[in-house]
Design an enzyme around this catalytic site. Structure first.
Site, PDB file in Angstrom:
ATOM      1  CD  GLU A  17      -2.922   0.955   2.357  1.00  0.00           C
ATOM      2  OE1 GLU A  17      -3.728   0.018   2.181  1.00  0.00           O
ATOM      3  OE2 GLU A  17      -2.967   1.714   3.338  1.00  0.00           O
ATOM      4  CE1 TYR A  49     -10.389   9.928  -3.821  1.00  0.00           C
ATOM      5  CE2 TYR A  49     -11.702  10.167  -1.831  1.00  0.00           C
ATOM      6  CZ  TYR A  49     -11.440  10.509  -3.140  1.00  0.00           C
ATOM      7  OH  TYR A  49     -12.244  11.425  -3.769  1.00  0.00           O
ATOM      8  CG  ASP A 109     -11.610   6.983  10.095  1.00  0.00           C
ATOM      9  OD1 ASP A 109     -12.248   5.950  10.379  1.00  0.00           O
ATOM     10  OD2 ASP A 109     -10.375   7.026  10.002  1.00  0.00           O
ATOM     11  CE1 TYR A 145     -11.639  -1.023   9.857  1.00  0.00           C
ATOM     12  CE2 TYR A 145     -13.673  -1.861   8.882  1.00  0.00           C
ATOM     13  CZ  TYR A 145     -12.663  -0.919   8.931  1.00  0.00           C
ATOM     14  OH  TYR A 145     -12.668   0.127   8.037  1.00  0.00           O
ATOM     15  CG  HIS A 149     -15.496   0.156  12.241  1.00  0.00           C
ATOM     16  ND1 HIS A 149     -16.261   1.192  12.718  1.00  0.00           N
ATOM     17  CD2 HIS A 149     -14.616   0.701  11.375  1.00  0.00           C
ATOM     18  CE1 HIS A 149     -15.859   2.331  12.147  1.00  0.00           C
ATOM     19  NE2 HIS A 149     -14.873   2.054  11.322  1.00  0.00           N
ATOM     20  CE  LYS A 165     -18.021  -2.809   4.375  1.00  0.00           C
ATOM     21  NZ  LYS A 165     -16.685  -2.433   4.817  1.00  0.00           N
ATOM     22  CD  GLN A 212       5.227   2.543  12.077  1.00  0.00           C
ATOM     23  OE1 GLN A 212       6.309   2.080  12.427  1.00  0.00           O
ATOM     24  NE2 GLN A 212       4.522   2.025  11.101  1.00  0.00           N
ATOM     25  CE  LYS A 272       9.059   5.257   6.403  1.00  0.00           C
ATOM     26  NZ  LYS A 272       8.169   5.259   7.542  1.00  0.00           N
TER      27      LYS A 272
HETATM   28  P1  FAD Z   1     -18.389   0.768   6.729  1.00  0.00           P
HETATM   29  O1  FAD Z   1     -18.274  -0.584   6.179  1.00  0.00           O
HETATM   30  O2  FAD Z   1     -19.469   1.659   6.204  1.00  0.00           O
HETATM   31  O3  FAD Z   1     -18.561   0.612   8.314  1.00  0.00           O
HETATM   32  C1  FAD Z   1     -18.431   1.723   9.197  1.00  0.00           C
HETATM   33  C2  FAD Z   1     -19.200   1.410  10.482  1.00  0.00           C
HETATM   34  O4  FAD Z   1     -20.605   1.450  10.212  1.00  0.00           O
HETATM   35  C3  FAD Z   1     -18.929   0.013  11.049  1.00  0.00           C
HETATM   36  O5  FAD Z   1     -18.995   0.092  12.440  1.00  0.00           O
HETATM   37  C4  FAD Z   1     -20.061  -0.826  10.471  1.00  0.00           C
HETATM   38  O6  FAD Z   1     -20.333  -1.992  11.215  1.00  0.00           O
HETATM   39  C5  FAD Z   1     -21.221   0.193  10.514  1.00  0.00           C
HETATM   40  N1  FAD Z   1     -22.248  -0.065   9.484  1.00  0.00           N
HETATM   41  C6  FAD Z   1     -22.018  -0.357   8.165  1.00  0.00           C
HETATM   42  N2  FAD Z   1     -23.209  -0.486   7.509  1.00  0.00           N
HETATM   43  C7  FAD Z   1     -24.180  -0.229   8.435  1.00  0.00           C
HETATM   44  C8  FAD Z   1     -25.611  -0.175   8.378  1.00  0.00           C
HETATM   45  N3  FAD Z   1     -26.275  -0.395   7.233  1.00  0.00           N
HETATM   46  N4  FAD Z   1     -26.283   0.141   9.516  1.00  0.00           N
HETATM   47  C9  FAD Z   1     -25.628   0.397  10.681  1.00  0.00           C
HETATM   48  N5  FAD Z   1     -24.270   0.343  10.797  1.00  0.00           N
HETATM   49  C10 FAD Z   1     -23.561   0.046   9.689  1.00  0.00           C
HETATM   50  N6  FAD Z   1      -9.719   5.662   5.230  1.00  0.00           N
HETATM   51  C11 FAD Z   1      -9.473   6.696   4.369  1.00  0.00           C
HETATM   52  O7  FAD Z   1      -9.877   7.837   4.635  1.00  0.00           O
HETATM   53  N7  FAD Z   1      -8.775   6.480   3.199  1.00  0.00           N
HETATM   54  C12 FAD Z   1      -8.317   5.247   2.845  1.00  0.00           C
HETATM   55  O8  FAD Z   1      -7.705   5.092   1.787  1.00  0.00           O
HETATM   56  C13 FAD Z   1      -8.558   4.148   3.738  1.00  0.00           C
HETATM   57  N8  FAD Z   1      -8.127   2.896   3.422  1.00  0.00           N
HETATM   58  C14 FAD Z   1      -8.416   1.842   4.268  1.00  0.00           C
HETATM   59  C15 FAD Z   1      -8.008   0.548   3.915  1.00  0.00           C
HETATM   60  C16 FAD Z   1      -8.277  -0.538   4.751  1.00  0.00           C
HETATM   61  C17 FAD Z   1      -7.828  -1.925   4.354  1.00  0.00           C
HETATM   62  C18 FAD Z   1      -8.956  -0.325   5.983  1.00  0.00           C
HETATM   63  C19 FAD Z   1      -9.227  -1.481   6.915  1.00  0.00           C
HETATM   64  C20 FAD Z   1      -9.377   0.961   6.339  1.00  0.00           C
HETATM   65  C21 FAD Z   1      -9.120   2.055   5.496  1.00  0.00           C
HETATM   66  N9  FAD Z   1      -9.539   3.359   5.802  1.00  0.00           N
HETATM   67  C22 FAD Z   1      -9.277   4.405   4.941  1.00  0.00           C
HETATM   68  C23 FAD Z   1     -10.243   3.625   7.061  1.00  0.00           C
HETATM   69  C24 FAD Z   1     -11.771   3.489   6.913  1.00  0.00           C
HETATM   70  O9  FAD Z   1     -12.253   4.480   6.039  1.00  0.00           O
HETATM   71  C25 FAD Z   1     -12.380   3.662   8.314  1.00  0.00           C
HETATM   72  O10 FAD Z   1     -12.046   2.577   9.122  1.00  0.00           O
HETATM   73  C26 FAD Z   1     -13.868   3.951   8.373  1.00  0.00           C
HETATM   74  O11 FAD Z   1     -14.186   4.346   9.719  1.00  0.00           O
HETATM   75  C27 FAD Z   1     -14.772   2.787   8.021  1.00  0.00           C
HETATM   76  O12 FAD Z   1     -14.774   2.525   6.683  1.00  0.00           O
HETATM   77  P2  FAD Z   1     -15.536   1.225   6.111  1.00  0.00           P
HETATM   78  O13 FAD Z   1     -15.469   1.289   4.662  1.00  0.00           O
HETATM   79  O14 FAD Z   1     -15.083   0.007   6.802  1.00  0.00           O
HETATM   80  O15 FAD Z   1     -17.036   1.608   6.611  1.00  0.00           O
END
Ligand code: FAD
Length: 289
Positions: A17, A49, A109, A145, A149, A165, A212, A272
């Protein structure tokens, strides 16, 4: 190439990544880092992103450079929580124009000021996946996660999220980092029990400096096993020793995962190449992408 196709023949895949530059002045140094990582012939390189749900101007440019000029499959991350439908459609058009086939679809987030998710075009990653799927012909990945999460009260809620999903077209998952492989194995059992059988790529973070760790724990609440803490206590004050120990710890985690049938490893080596390269060399007889 679509990432899902990498997993069709049971081969071990390793990917890395990188994150895009914040401004155009940083573009060249990211390009140089990705060029070095591409020489390791990874299954794919992903490009993050923005941060904290924000957008990014350079994700697609870097992802496109990886694919076009370095001949490595790229995975562009895309978050949605701060975007509206129009922005997302424009991003999808740009991805298509650049022949990028793989998107890691994320919610991002929540910015601290954001309270009312329901009034937004996108509340969750699955909403974004639905639109990408309708747009057509992308290979969609999602985040997961193994320790839950941070916003989820119970892991079972996260499993429901993953199911939604998959229903919206998600074809593979990449996990949040973890430092104890048993956490992943337990999570994989739960996914299997729920009938979720898409490839799960294990996210591995080589921790190469002690600072970190504080950030990792604050952001994701990741469990740190005693064995890991002992390594940091002993070597954390010595940057070279910590880098070597962190790479060795990550390597051992990866070998354990491959040995137990986890075929996809995504290394959070960020920009890195020296870390990616050290991991790659440690696995030279194990992974041949
Ligand atoms: P979601 O899958 O939408 O989940 C978020 C929360 O909402 C979870 O607690 C889930 O259980 C809950 N939820 C989901 N659907 C529902 C529903 N229908 N009703 C009620 N609750 C629900 N962040 C960045 O800004 N840029 C990046 O490039 C980036 N890359 C990442 C890559 C990886 C591999 C990982 C693990 C994380 C990354 N993140 C990144 C962080 C990520 O955006 C955050 O962890 C964010 O808080 C959750 O994103 P998600 O897509 O998992 O969200």
């Amino acid at each position: 190439m679509k990432i899902i196709d990498l997993f069709k023949n049971g081969k071990q895949v390793i990917s890395y990544e990188v994150f895009p530059p914040k401004t155009s002045s940083g573009f060249e140094s990211v390009q140089l880092a990705t060029k070095e990582i591409a020489k390791l012939n990874p299954g794919f390189i992903s490009v993050t992103y923005g941060a904290s749900g924000g957008t990014s101007d350079y994700t697609i440019d870097i992802a496109s450079d990886i694919q076009k000029n370095l001949d490595v499959t790229s995975l562009a991350h895309l978050t949605c929580v701060t975007s509206n439908k129009e922005t997302i459609i424009n991003q999808l058009k740009k991805l298509k124009e650049n022949n990028i086939e793989n998107i890691l679809a994320l919610r991002g987030d929540l910015p601290s000021h954001m309270k009312d998710l329901k009034s937004r075009d996108y509340s969750y990653a699955s909403d974004l996946m639905k639109d990408i799927n309708e747009f057509g012909d992308f290979c969609i990945g999602g985040a997961c996660y193994p320790e839950g999460h941070v916003e989820s009260e119970h892991l079972v809620d996260d499993i429901k999220t993953i199911k939604s999903k998959v229903d919206m077209g998600c074809k593979f998952l990449i996990t949040q980092m973890f430092f104890d492989n048993n956490i992943l194995y337990n999570f994989l059992y739960k996914l299997r029990d729920a009938g979720i059988d898409i490839p799960v790529i294990a996210g591995i973070m080589p921790v190469t400096n002690a600072k970190q760790i504080k950030r990792i724990v604050e952001l994701s609440g990741t469990y740190l096993p005693q064995r890991f803490k002992t390594v940091v206590d002993k070597f954390g004050h010595n940057p070279k020793a910590m880098a070597q120990a962190g790479i060795a710890y990550a390597t051992e985690q990866i070998i354990g995962l491959y040995a137990n049938g986890v075929n996809g490893i995504h290394v959070y080596s960020m920009n890195k190449p020296e870390i990616a390269s050290a991991i790659h060399n440690n696995l030279s007889e194990i992974v041949n992408n």
